[in-house]
Design a protein around this motif. Structure first.
Motif, PDB file in Angstrom:
ATOM      1  N   ASN A 119      10.515  -0.855   2.915  1.00 46.80           N
ATOM      2  CA  ASN A 119      10.045   0.329   3.614  1.00 46.80           C
ATOM      3  C   ASN A 119      11.264   1.227   3.817  1.00 46.80           C
ATOM      4  O   ASN A 119      12.274   1.063   3.129  1.00 46.80           O
ATOM      5  CB  ASN A 119       9.406  -0.073   4.950  1.00 46.80           C
ATOM      6  N   ASN A 135       5.549  -0.625   1.692  1.00 44.16           N
ATOM      7  CA  ASN A 135       4.853   0.592   2.091  1.00 44.16           C
ATOM      8  C   ASN A 135       5.893   1.691   2.221  1.00 44.16           C
ATOM      9  O   ASN A 135       6.987   1.584   1.670  1.00 44.16           O
ATOM     10  CB  ASN A 135       4.093   0.347   3.406  1.00 44.16           C
ATOM     11  N   ASN A 169       0.861  -1.173   0.000  1.00 49.72           N
ATOM     12  CA  ASN A 169       0.000   0.000   0.000  1.00 49.72           C
ATOM     13  C   ASN A 169       0.900   1.227   0.000  1.00 49.72           C
ATOM     14  O   ASN A 169       2.067   1.151  -0.394  1.00 49.72           O
ATOM     15  CB  ASN A 169      -0.934  -0.043   1.215  1.00 49.72           C
ATOM     16  N   ASP A 170       0.378   2.342   0.458  1.00 48.27           N
ATOM     17  CA  ASP A 170       1.158   3.581   0.550  1.00 48.27           C
ATOM     18  C   ASP A 170       1.127   4.095   1.982  1.00 48.27           C
ATOM     19  O   ASP A 170       1.040   5.299   2.231  1.00 48.27           O
ATOM     20  CB  ASP A 170       0.583   4.638  -0.407  1.00 48.27           C
TER      21      ASP A 170
END
Length: 199
Positions: A180, A156, A132-133
């Motif tokens: 990340n 992410n 996702n973001d």
């Protein structure tokens, strides 16, 4: 369909939007419409289907935000909205779902911080927010989720240090933190995760 309890239409080629009338099926405990071509948003009326224990809408082309009304489905044990085009923040109302054992929101375009209420869902065994973001950090409260067997936060934009409280996740078998922007050292606490088999 006032007595309908189980609706499984997974793996077809259904198109169009989810009907708002799904919210009227208050005896329904399982709704599986995964792996179709459903589009549009998740209707807020879904929150009226208070008997739902399993809500599976994965692998569609749903868009828009996850409605706050999903927090009314307090009997939910399994929520899978993965692999859609959902946007916006993860609603804090998910914190109402205290019976949830599996939360799958992977491969969407969800943004913002992970809501702190999520870290109080102590029945969770599977938490998948992969790809996702999402931003922000993993808080010390992650240590509350002692039943977790899988924690997937890869792909992410999470940052900060990995908290030492991860040591309390002794049932964890799968831990994905890849891609990340975490910083600091790898905590010695990871050595406490004696059941870990995939890192």
């Amino acid at each position: 369909l006032v007595h309908l309890q189980y609706l499984n239409a997974e793996g077809n080629a259904f198109t169009g939007s989810l009907p708002t009338s799904l919210g009227d099926l208050d005896t329904l405990h399982t709704l599986d419409l995964g792996e179709n071509q459903l589009s549009g948003s998740i209707p807020m009326e879904i929150g009226r289907a208070g008997g739902l224990q399993n809500l599976l809408l994965d692998h569609n082309i749903l868009s828009g935000a996850i409605p706050d009304s999903i927090g009314s489905l307090v009997q939910l044990m399994n929520l899978d909205l993965g692999q859609n085009g959902l946007t916006g923040a993860i609603p804090s109302a998910i914190g109402n779902l205290t019976n949830l054992s599996s939360l799958q929101l992977s491969e969407n375009s969800l943004s913002g911080d992970i809501p702190p209420e999520l870290w109080d869902l102590t029945s969770l065994q599977w938490l998948n927010l992969y790809k996702n973001d999402l931003t922000g950090s993993i808080p010390a409260a992650v240590g509350n989720l002692t039943a977790l067997q899988a924690l997937s936060l890869g792909y992410n934009d999470l940052s900060g240090a990995i908290p030492a409280e991860i040591r309390y996740l002794t049932n964890l078998e799968i831990l994905y933190l890849n891609y990340n922007t975490f910083s600091g050292g790898i905590p010695d606490a990871i050595g406490n995760l004696v059941n870990l088999r995939d890192l």
